[in-house]
Scaffold this motif. Structure first.
Motif, PDB file in Angstrom:
ATOM      1  N   SER A  84      29.032 -16.109   6.324  1.00 13.22           N
ATOM      2  CA  SER A  84      29.752 -15.744   5.097  1.00 13.22           C
ATOM      3  C   SER A  84      29.142 -14.439   4.589  1.00 13.22           C
ATOM      4  CB  SER A  84      29.569 -16.863   4.065  1.00 13.22           C
ATOM      5  OG  SER A  84      29.578 -16.365   2.753  1.00 13.22           O
ATOM      6  N   THR A  85      29.974 -13.491   4.245  1.00 13.50           N
ATOM      7  CA  THR A  85      29.426 -12.219   3.726  1.00 13.50           C
ATOM      8  C   THR A  85      28.679 -12.455   2.409  1.00 13.50           C
ATOM      9  OG1 THR A  85      31.576 -11.722   2.736  1.00 13.50           O
ATOM     10  CG2 THR A  85      31.094 -10.698   4.877  1.00 13.50           C
ATOM     11  N   GLN A  97      34.284 -14.339   9.860  1.00  7.53           N
ATOM     12  CA  GLN A  97      33.403 -15.254   9.126  1.00  7.53           C
ATOM     13  C   GLN A  97      33.534 -16.632   9.766  1.00  7.53           C
ATOM     14  OE1 GLN A  97      32.740 -14.101   4.495  1.00  7.53           O
ATOM     15  NE2 GLN A  97      34.547 -15.292   4.924  1.00  7.53           N
ATOM     16  N   LYS A 123      33.414 -19.239   2.409  1.00 10.05           N
ATOM     17  CA  LYS A 123      33.375 -20.170   1.269  1.00 10.05           C
ATOM     18  C   LYS A 123      34.410 -19.765   0.220  1.00 10.05           C
ATOM     19  CE  LYS A 123      29.146 -19.125   0.248  1.00 10.05           C
ATOM     20  NZ  LYS A 123      27.853 -19.118  -0.439  1.00 10.05           N
ATOM     21  N   ARG A 166      36.168 -20.988  -3.826  1.00 11.01           N
ATOM     22  CA  ARG A 166      35.719 -21.529  -5.105  1.00 11.01           C
ATOM     23  C   ARG A 166      35.719 -23.052  -5.044  1.00 11.01           C
ATOM     24  NH1 ARG A 166      38.988 -21.062  -9.154  1.00 11.01           N
ATOM     25  NH2 ARG A 166      37.382 -21.269 -10.708  1.00 11.01           N
ATOM     26  N   LYS A 201      49.338 -16.948  -2.997  1.00 13.15           N
ATOM     27  CA  LYS A 201      48.023 -16.303  -3.064  1.00 13.15           C
ATOM     28  C   LYS A 201      47.851 -15.245  -1.978  1.00 13.15           C
ATOM     29  CE  LYS A 201      43.192 -17.815  -3.135  1.00 13.15           C
ATOM     30  NZ  LYS A 201      42.375 -18.896  -3.694  1.00 13.15           N
TER      31      LYS A 201
HETATM   32  C1  BTN Z   1      38.786 -18.655  -3.340  1.00 12.77           C
HETATM   33  O1  BTN Z   1      39.950 -18.282  -3.449  1.00 12.77           O
HETATM   34  O2  BTN Z   1      38.495 -19.860  -3.427  1.00 12.77           O
HETATM   35  C2  BTN Z   1      37.711 -17.631  -3.114  1.00 12.77           C
HETATM   36  C3  BTN Z   1      37.737 -17.097  -1.712  1.00 12.77           C
HETATM   37  C4  BTN Z   1      36.679 -16.038  -1.454  1.00 12.77           C
HETATM   38  C5  BTN Z   1      36.599 -15.638   0.006  1.00 12.77           C
HETATM   39  C6  BTN Z   1      35.670 -14.493   0.238  1.00 12.77           C
HETATM   40  S1  BTN Z   1      35.775 -13.862   1.877  1.00 12.77           S
HETATM   41  C7  BTN Z   1      34.380 -12.885   1.617  1.00 12.77           C
HETATM   42  C8  BTN Z   1      33.392 -13.715   0.807  1.00 12.77           C
HETATM   43  N1  BTN Z   1      32.596 -14.544   1.674  1.00 12.77           N
HETATM   44  C9  BTN Z   1      32.822 -15.845   1.507  1.00 12.77           C
HETATM   45  O3  BTN Z   1      32.261 -16.766   2.133  1.00 12.77           O
HETATM   46  N2  BTN Z   1      33.741 -16.016   0.555  1.00 12.77           N
HETATM   47  C10 BTN Z   1      34.189 -14.759   0.003  1.00 12.77           C
END
Ligand code: BTN
Length: 238
Positions: free
Chosen positions: A16-17, A42, A46, A48, A109
């Motif tokens: 994950s970044t 990735q 992750k 929310r 989305k």
């Molecule tokens: C959401 O809509 O629930 C949030 C999504 C966020 C995704 C981004 S991708 C780059 C960064 N790294 C992650 O693991 N998550 C965020």
């Protein structure tokens, strides 16, 4: 012309970044201002509320910005304003923000944002659907991509800088606070407003706007409620 000079870190593959950015901060790596990490792939993205963020190589832009301020709730909303500005200008489309920070088009989305605080800074993780023409069954009615809404294909590099510069400029320009102009801008594109929303345990009402702290204000049968955190379902969206 922006006077922001991005420090771009490009990874082939990472879990994950956001995790990568947090590890850099934890290890005390010397970081240039305006650091942005992005990855072609990735393996454990992750979302929310503990959800998984699914992405596919070359179809999704996965990026994380390191914002040199400790976390405060407003950063979440300011990030959404920055991404909304950049993607609206790139697409020429009437995009909206679903509170707190999803970017949507036509009730679907296009982009999700996950902000995570560390003792040193805040990591703003942004996932943008670029070139998908279809999605997994569980999200196919809820998701869209830049390709689907513009009929053009995009590489991560096409939009990375525009998005990162706009987000840094909104957050740092506002000193991490929602001033009245930004509040008006957010409210003018917020998809929740005027719609029926449900939240908490079976609570329901009509969203009327967000306040200076970034909370969603909802008019319910029992008076006004302010929601600062959690999941809100909006009638007609997802
Ligand atoms: C959401 O809509 O629930 C949030 C999504 C966020 C995704 C981004 S991708 C780059 C960064 N790294 C992650 O693991 N998550 C965020």
């Amino acid at each position: 012309m922006s006077n922001i000079r991005l420090n771009i870190i490009h990874l082939n593959k990472v879990d994950s970044t956001n995790n990568y950015a947090k590890a850099l901060l934890k290890n005390g790596e010397p970081l240039c201002p305006f650091s942005v990490i992005y990855a072609d792939e990735q393996t454990a993205g992750k979302g929310r509320m503990g959800r998984i963020w699914q992405s596919t190589r070359s179809n999704t832009l996965c990026m994380s910005l390191i914002v040199p301020y400790v976390h405060r709730p407003e950063i979440t909303l300011l990030s959404a304003i920055g991404v909304h500005r950049a993607l609206s200008s790139l697409t020429g489309k009437d995009l909206q923000i679903k509170w707190p920070n999803d970017i949507i088009f036509d009730n679907k989305k296009l982009c999700g944002i996950l902000t995570e605080g560390t003792p040193e800074a805040t990591v703003v993780g942004i996932g943008i659907n670029l070139n998908d023409t279809e999605f997994p069954a569980d999200i196919s009615s809820k998701a869209t991509s830049l390709r689907l809404i513009t009929d053009s294909t995009f590489s991560p590099e096409d939009i990375l800088c525009a998005v990162a510069e706009e987000v840094f400029s909104v957050i740092l320009g506002a000193d991490c606070l929602m001033n009245n102009n930004l509040l008006d801008e957010y409210n003018s594109v917020c998809a929740n407003i005027g719609r029926s929303v449900s939240f908490g345990t079976n609570q329901r009402g009509t969203a009327t706007g967000i306040d200076q702290s970034g909370a969603l204000v909802v008019k319910t049968a029992n008076g006004e409620e302010k929601i600062s955190f959690g999941e809100v379902c909006v009638s007609g969206i997802y």
